[in-house]
Write a protein that holds these residues in place. Structure first.
Motif, PDB file in Angstrom:
ATOM      1  N   ALA A  73      -5.111  13.734  -3.692  1.00 19.97           N
ATOM      2  CA  ALA A  73      -5.927  12.559  -3.384  1.00 19.97           C
ATOM      3  C   ALA A  73      -6.771  12.189  -4.588  1.00 19.97           C
ATOM      4  O   ALA A  73      -7.247  13.069  -5.317  1.00 19.97           O
ATOM      5  N   THR A  74      -6.937  10.893  -4.783  1.00 18.37           N
ATOM      6  CA  THR A  74      -7.757  10.378  -5.881  1.00 18.37           C
ATOM      7  C   THR A  74      -8.718   9.327  -5.364  1.00 18.37           C
ATOM      8  O   THR A  74      -8.333   8.476  -4.552  1.00 18.37           O
ATOM      9  N   ILE A  75      -9.941   9.386  -5.829  1.00 13.93           N
ATOM     10  CA  ILE A  75     -10.932   8.342  -5.548  1.00 13.93           C
ATOM     11  C   ILE A  75     -11.431   7.818  -6.886  1.00 13.93           C
ATOM     12  O   ILE A  75     -11.910   8.588  -7.724  1.00 13.93           O
ATOM     13  N   LYS A  76     -11.292   6.510  -7.097  1.00 12.29           N
ATOM     14  CA  LYS A  76     -11.820   5.890  -8.311  1.00 12.29           C
ATOM     15  C   LYS A  76     -13.249   5.438  -8.046  1.00 12.29           C
ATOM     16  O   LYS A  76     -13.516   4.700  -7.099  1.00 12.29           O
ATOM     17  N   PHE A 132       0.810  -1.219   0.000  1.00 10.40           N
ATOM     18  CA  PHE A 132       0.000   0.000   0.000  1.00 10.40           C
ATOM     19  C   PHE A 132       0.849   1.277   0.000  1.00 10.40           C
ATOM     20  O   PHE A 132       0.309   2.379   0.129  1.00 10.40           O
ATOM     21  N   ILE A 133       2.159   1.150  -0.142  1.00  8.75           N
ATOM     22  CA  ILE A 133       3.032   2.313  -0.179  1.00  8.75           C
ATOM     23  C   ILE A 133       3.998   2.203  -1.357  1.00  8.75           C
ATOM     24  O   ILE A 133       4.671   1.191  -1.529  1.00  8.75           O
ATOM     25  N   ALA A 155      -5.388   2.348  -0.759  1.00  5.58           N
ATOM     26  CA  ALA A 155      -6.245   1.379  -0.069  1.00  5.58           C
ATOM     27  C   ALA A 155      -7.288   0.853  -1.028  1.00  5.58           C
ATOM     28  O   ALA A 155      -7.945   1.623  -1.741  1.00  5.58           O
ATOM     29  N   ALA A 156      -7.411  -0.467  -1.064  1.00  6.92           N
ATOM     30  CA  ALA A 156      -8.460  -1.154  -1.836  1.00  6.92           C
ATOM     31  C   ALA A 156      -8.420  -0.830  -3.324  1.00  6.92           C
ATOM     32  O   ALA A 156      -9.426  -0.983  -4.015  1.00  6.92           O
TER      33      ALA A 156
END
Length: 204
Positions: free
Chosen positions: A117-120, A66-67, A92-93
């Motif tokens: 920050a990104t959210i898919k 995760f890094i 994450a996920a």
């Protein structure tokens, strides 16, 4: 006259993408996918007609699942400055991404930091938030920029657009054409900077 026509044409094209893809960074909270990357950009400023380029070579290393981290060796041709950078991504996920970017300009001696920050989302949609130049100011003027953007991810292209707030407000929009995993071309319009950038990426 030609500059005005070109500017209006580019603004019209990217405005269409803004309407079609929500509200621009392209997956700005994620570090590069390839181990090595070479970037060859050209930025055209509409205000004074100048052209600048800040090519870089970067290397990515997976630290933990995760890094991820990446180091950049960048050179700003106009400033004649070497600009090393360190990017660290936390994920994450395979859905949520946070990117920390540390940047140092060896000519001016100034350090800057940014967070993205990104959210898919479902249906190949994504949302990005970016805060650049967090600790920088010129005199009493803070020059940090905060952008909220959204876009559409396709196997052959990524298109997104949004708005930059705080310093140098304006519409921002991107279009990335993916010719193959090793090569893609990106176009960016920045209304706040009043500029257009064409960048070629080579992934190794």
């Amino acid at each position: 006259m030609k500059s005005t026509i070109l500017k209006k044409t580019l603004l019209f094209i990217f405005s269409l993408f803004a309407v079609a893809t929500l509200h621009s960074q392209i997956l700005d909270g994620t570090v590069q996918s390839a181990r090595f990357r070479v970037s060859l950009p050209a930025t055209f400023n509409f205000d004074d007609g100048s052209v600048n380029s800040s090519p870089y070579v970067s290397y990515k290393q997976d630290i933990l699942p995760f890094i991820k981290g990446a180091v950049f060796a960048q050179y700003n041709i106009k400033q004649e400055a070497f600009v090393p950078q360190l990017w660290v991504e936390f994920s994450a996920a395979k859905k949520y991404y946070l990117l920390s970017r540390s940047i140092y300009n060896t000519r001016t001696g100034k350090y800057s930091h940014g967070l993205a920050a990104t959210i898919k989302l479902p249906r190949n949609l994504s949302i990005d938030a970016t805060w650049d130049n967090m600790f920088q100011q010129v005199g009493t003027q803070k020059i940090d920029r905060f952008q909220m953007v959204g876009g559409y991810i396709n196997r052959r292209f990524i298109a997104n657009a949004g708005y930059s707030m705080l310093y140098k407000k304006g519409i921002v929009a991107n279009l990335r054409l993916i010719f193959c995993p090793a090569y893609f071309l990106q176009m960016k319009y920045d209304g706040g900077q009043n500029s257009f950038t064409l960048t070629s990426y080579i992934n190794l």
